[in-house]
Design an enzyme around this catalytic site. Sequence first.
Site, mmCIF file in Angstrom:
data_model
loop_
_atom_site.group_PDB
_atom_site.id
_atom_site.type_symbol
_atom_site.label_atom_id
_atom_site.label_comp_id
_atom_site.label_asym_id
_atom_site.label_seq_id
_atom_site.Cartn_x
_atom_site.Cartn_y
_atom_site.Cartn_z
ATOM 1 N N CYS A 1 80.072 68.555 75.538
ATOM 2 C CA CYS A 1 80.280 69.256 74.269
ATOM 3 C C CYS A 1 79.506 68.569 73.169
ATOM 4 O O CYS A 1 80.076 67.881 72.313
ATOM 5 C CB CYS A 1 81.763 69.295 73.945
ATOM 6 S SG CYS A 1 82.623 70.260 75.162
ATOM 7 N N TYR B 1 66.869 58.127 73.599
ATOM 8 C CA TYR B 1 65.511 57.645 73.318
ATOM 9 C C TYR B 1 64.490 58.769 73.203
ATOM 10 O O TYR B 1 63.293 58.505 73.173
ATOM 11 C CB TYR B 1 65.015 56.740 74.452
ATOM 12 C CG TYR B 1 65.924 55.623 74.848
ATOM 13 C CD1 TYR B 1 66.269 54.613 73.954
ATOM 14 C CD2 TYR B 1 66.410 55.545 76.150
ATOM 15 C CE1 TYR B 1 67.076 53.562 74.359
ATOM 16 C CE2 TYR B 1 67.216 54.499 76.555
ATOM 17 C CZ TYR B 1 67.555 53.508 75.648
ATOM 18 O OH TYR B 1 68.343 52.474 76.046
ATOM 19 N N GLU C 1 60.468 39.747 85.747
ATOM 20 C CA GLU C 1 61.794 40.364 85.904
ATOM 21 C C GLU C 1 61.738 41.888 85.786
ATOM 22 O O GLU C 1 62.303 42.462 84.858
ATOM 23 C CB GLU C 1 62.706 39.888 84.767
ATOM 24 C CG GLU C 1 63.135 38.482 84.815
ATOM 25 C CD GLU C 1 63.848 38.078 83.522
ATOM 26 O OE1 GLU C 1 64.574 37.092 83.572
ATOM 27 O OE2 GLU C 1 63.669 38.732 82.473
HETATM 28 N N1 LLP Z 1 64.369 41.119 81.470
HETATM 29 C C1 LLP Z 1 65.046 41.240 80.321
HETATM 30 C C2 LLP Z 1 65.431 40.050 79.599
HETATM 31 C C3 LLP Z 1 65.354 42.514 79.811
HETATM 32 O O1 LLP Z 1 66.006 42.615 78.655
HETATM 33 C C4 LLP Z 1 64.968 43.673 80.533
HETATM 34 C C5 LLP Z 1 65.295 45.000 80.030
HETATM 35 C C6 LLP Z 1 64.282 43.496 81.751
HETATM 36 C C7 LLP Z 1 63.986 42.205 82.181
HETATM 37 C C8 LLP Z 1 63.834 44.652 82.595
HETATM 38 O O2 LLP Z 1 62.936 45.463 81.927
HETATM 39 P P1 LLP Z 1 62.218 46.684 82.707
HETATM 40 O O3 LLP Z 1 61.297 46.096 83.736
HETATM 41 O O4 LLP Z 1 63.283 47.490 83.348
HETATM 42 O O5 LLP Z 1 61.514 47.412 81.642
HETATM 43 N N2 LLP Z 1 67.880 51.261 78.520
HETATM 44 C C9 LLP Z 1 66.463 51.299 78.222
HETATM 45 C C10 LLP Z 1 65.761 50.073 78.737
HETATM 46 C C11 LLP Z 1 66.304 48.813 78.155
HETATM 47 C C12 LLP Z 1 65.651 47.589 78.732
HETATM 48 C C13 LLP Z 1 66.432 46.386 78.396
HETATM 49 N N3 LLP Z 1 65.921 45.189 78.958
HETATM 50 C C14 LLP Z 1 65.871 52.563 78.816
HETATM 51 O O6 LLP Z 1 66.624 53.361 79.366
HETATM 52 O O7 LLP Z 1 64.682 52.792 78.709
#
Ligand code: LLP
Length: 435
Positions: A361, A334, A290
């Site tokens: 701001c 982050y 995913e």
């Molecule tokens: N599957 C599940 C169950 C997830 O919780 C996530 C991401 C993904 C797939 C996709 O993960 P990716 O391939 O995009 O790493 N807002 C944070 C990232 C949070 C990710 C949450 N879950 C950021 O800006 O780095």
Amino acid sequence: MKLRGTMQINEQGHLTIGGCDTVQLAKHFGTPLYVLDEECLRDACRRYRRAFSEHYHNALTVYAGKALLNLAICQIIKEEGLGLDVVSGGELFTALAAGFPPERIFFHGNNKTEAEIALGLDRKIGYFMVDNFHEIELLSRLASRRHITANVILRIAPGIEAHTHEFIQTGQIDSKFGFTLENGDALLAVKKVIDEPTLSLRGIHCHIGSQIFELESYVLAAKAMVAFMKTIRDRYQVSVDILNMGGGLGIYYVPGDAPPTIEEYVSTVSKAVSRECEDLQLPKPMLIVEPGRSIVGPAGTTLYTVGATKQIPGVRTYVAVDGGMADNIRPALYNAKYEAIVANKARNADTNCVSLTGKCCESGDMLAWDLELASCQAGDIIAVPATGAYCYSMASNYNRLGRPAMVLVKDGQARMIVRRETYSDLISHDLLLTD
Ligand code: LLP
């Protein structure tokens, strides 16, 4: 700055993306502007599919819509033959409105409401990624009321820690997500689903974190998950036919980042799952991943216009742009790092150390600290690359800033796929008090 996707620098010294001059894009569509490189995005989808066709035949790549979701993205993901992971009624509604095939939708979330589950059931989506005991009960009640059977993939917390920023780890034991493997909750959840006639246990899932560079974490997770498949078979004589290993592959943001390629990731996960299945003499399940960030992250670039500059001699020079934490919260939230370039002076080798700040701001409203940039003044265009993932999707209207527009660029053509929010949009949900 590293040129990503179809980025080039033209004879005027302007940054181009998808054959479009970013300075012209800024002029035509205004700034801040999210620019999405269609070829780069589609290429990432194709690389996942191609790599799986080489390493693991029965596999599906499911795009994690939380990284970036809108109607056009859903259309592209559909055309590229991927599945779609949604995490809310809003994401699900977006996918359905775009005509995304419901059977390829995977519905995640650790606290789905009754209305969200009902929407999923009524629109006959493919799979519910069930996260907790409350959801097992809710889903079976709503499914039996409709006289249908829901496909369940159980989210397991395998206790594997991925090497990434602490805030975005989701697989460790102390996590709000999923059924804990260690304390027996996961096995109990399997039993409850098997015993429930309106639920069909189709698979198990884990997600061990995001922006992961360390492929060994996936090997450990695969070991734990395949071993759990064997436990399920031994205990209940049931074989689950889907193993979903989640997302998480990291991308390059700044020098020093060394993420594995999509091909290395797919090959490692595929081999780990195959090997574990062979060792434990289990049939190979359908393998799902995913990815979100690695599909859409490198394809996105944000354009801004420079306004005020503040020089504090001997301390720092702040260059302020017309966006910031409202369109990219990641540095503030982050401590995420970004590169940047002055898009209309992309060849200038003469650089100064400056810090890019936004217009909110809030002192923490920074896009990048201590960056080497060509000397710039009001009216110059700044491009910040690698903003395709988790920028628009985490954007806000803080300080009543309208969310930017998004354009899809390819072969010299730019198509707007998300319109800029206007002042009227900002007050469109407000109601005046009346006597
Ligand atoms: N599957 C599940 C169950 C997830 O919780 C996530 C991401 C993904 C797939 C996709 O993960 P990716 O391939 O995009 O790493 N807002 C944070 C990232 C949070 C990710 C949450 N879950 C950021 O800006 O780095």
